[in-house]
Design an enzyme around this catalytic site. Structure first.
Site, PDB file in Angstrom:
ATOM      1  N   LYS A 171       0.836  -1.214   0.000  1.00 48.94           N
ATOM      2  CA  LYS A 171       0.000   0.000   0.000  1.00 48.94           C
ATOM      3  C   LYS A 171       0.875   1.269   0.000  1.00 48.94           C
ATOM      4  O   LYS A 171       0.544   2.272  -0.643  1.00 48.94           O
ATOM      5  CB  LYS A 171      -0.927  -0.018   1.220  1.00 48.94           C
ATOM      6  CG  LYS A 171      -1.750   1.240   1.426  1.00 48.94           C
ATOM      7  CD  LYS A 171      -2.810   1.471   0.369  1.00 48.94           C
ATOM      8  CE  LYS A 171      -3.509   2.806   0.610  1.00 48.94           C
ATOM      9  NZ  LYS A 171      -4.564   3.102  -0.330  1.00 48.94           N
ATOM     10  N   LYS A 239       0.027  11.349   5.691  1.00 50.16           N
ATOM     11  CA  LYS A 239       0.348  10.230   6.608  1.00 50.16           C
ATOM     12  C   LYS A 239       0.992   9.081   5.830  1.00 50.16           C
ATOM     13  O   LYS A 239       2.006   8.515   6.246  1.00 50.16           O
ATOM     14  CB  LYS A 239      -0.959   9.757   7.276  1.00 50.16           C
ATOM     15  CG  LYS A 239      -0.866   8.393   7.942  1.00 50.16           C
ATOM     16  CD  LYS A 239      -2.212   7.674   8.048  1.00 50.16           C
ATOM     17  CE  LYS A 239      -2.911   7.447   6.764  1.00 50.16           C
ATOM     18  NZ  LYS A 239      -3.719   6.277   6.574  1.00 50.16           N
TER      19      LYS A 239
END
Ligand code: NAD
Length: 292
Positions: A171, A239
């Site tokens: 990811k 993030k």
């Protein structure tokens, strides 16, 4: 397996949980803010007012939370998922978090007889609504097999990529590629506008050639119209680029373009754009040219 406990009913978790309801699962949902629980109830699910209530009877538990500290408290915390999950339950964490936190969750879960998978997703809000997410899954192969019914409902491309934490690593690579792509589509738009070209036609033809991408297709209209309603918020992409940068540093890998885009994303947050869709990175690119 029919009983699902779902924790985190936001932009992604809400439609994922609703799709599980539609597919015949008995879904009990918990969210920190109760309006989102009511939405699930209106869609045919059950509402819970605590994590314990959502998970203590569940065969499968799905978590879809913003960041690593949220998973640490909601899953590993004293009154969290693992404190209340029944023996033999399957925990599927779809949040995008640091790989080491996913490994800690898997380790703690195994001690309690719970099988855990890290299963971050890609495909955005529309992918969640359509049940068409790409899901990169880390964990034991037998747990992956056991989760296939749930994955079939919420995902379209679902791949087991390795042991615990691997889903998060893949990811992070996904987020690197998407961020770089957004930055370049933004720069191309800025350039085309400055040259007085019809940008709709320009992106139509660019989309059919080697410059084409899913990012270009999905995001160019919003950028052209300066419409940046999320979707996937800049603060979440910030993030994710932090996750990428620290993991890349640990593995001794240089990501120079990724680092540049991470700085642009950080600047967008610092300038107050964190709650915009990540295509709003365009505004940061535009500012550099004195155009926004
Ligand atoms: P969101 O902020 O819309 O949803 C998160 C939900 O979790 C919120 O409703 C929040 O109230 C709830 N929450 C937070 N802490 C909680 C807790 N302790 N207990 C219960 N509920 C809690 O975020 P999102 O956009 O749905 O993203 C969720 C995750 O999916 C993130 O890790 C994000 O990076 C990832 N993701 C998002 C997208 C996207 O397009 N939005 C795409 C792929 C991946």
């Amino acid at each position: 397996m029919t009983k699902v406990g779902f924790v985190g009913l936001g932009i992604m978790g809400g439609p994922m949980a609703a799709n599980l309801v539609d597919a015949g699962y008995e879904v009990t949902g918990y969210n920190r803010s109760s309006a989102k629980v009511e939405k699930l109830v209106a869609a045919g699910g059950k509402g819970a007012s605590t994590i314990a209530e959502a998970v203590s009877d569940a065969e499968v538990i799905v978590t879809m939370l913003p960041d690593s500290p949220d998973v640490e408290s909601a899953v590993l915390g004293d009154d969290g998922v693992l404190a209340h999950a029944p023996d033999g339950a399957l925990l599927i964490d779809c949040s995008t978090i640091r790989p080491e936190v996913s490994r800690a969750v898997a380790e703690q879960a195994a001690k309690q007889g719970v099988r855990a998978l890290d299963a971050p997703v890609s495909g955005g809000e529309q992918g969640a609504i359509d049940g068409a997410l790409s899901i990169m899954v880390g964990g034991e192969p037998d747990a992956f097999e056991a989760a296939s019914g749930v994955f079939d409902v919420v995902g379209k491309t679902v791949v087991h990529v390795g042991p615990a934490g691997s889903g998060q690593t893949v990811k992070a690579a996904n987020q690197l590629i998407v961020a770089g792509n957004i930055a370049l589509v933004s720069e191309a738009l800025m350039f085309l506008e400055a040259q007085g070209v019809d940008t709709e036609s320009a992106f139509q033809v660019l989309g059919g050639g080697l410059a084409g991408s899913k990012v270009l297709d999905a995001k160019n209209k919003g950028m052209r119209e300066r419409s940046f309603k999320p979707g996937f918020r800049i603060e979440l992409h910030h993030k994710d680029l932090g996750i990428l940068q620290s993991a890349a540093r640990e593995s001794g890998v240089a990501t120079p373009v990724g680092s540049l885009v991470a700085q642009l994303m950080a600047a967008a947050v610092a300038q107050g754009d964190g709650s915009l869709d990540h295509s709003g990175l365009f505004r940061q690119i535009a500012r550099l040219s004195g155009k926004e």
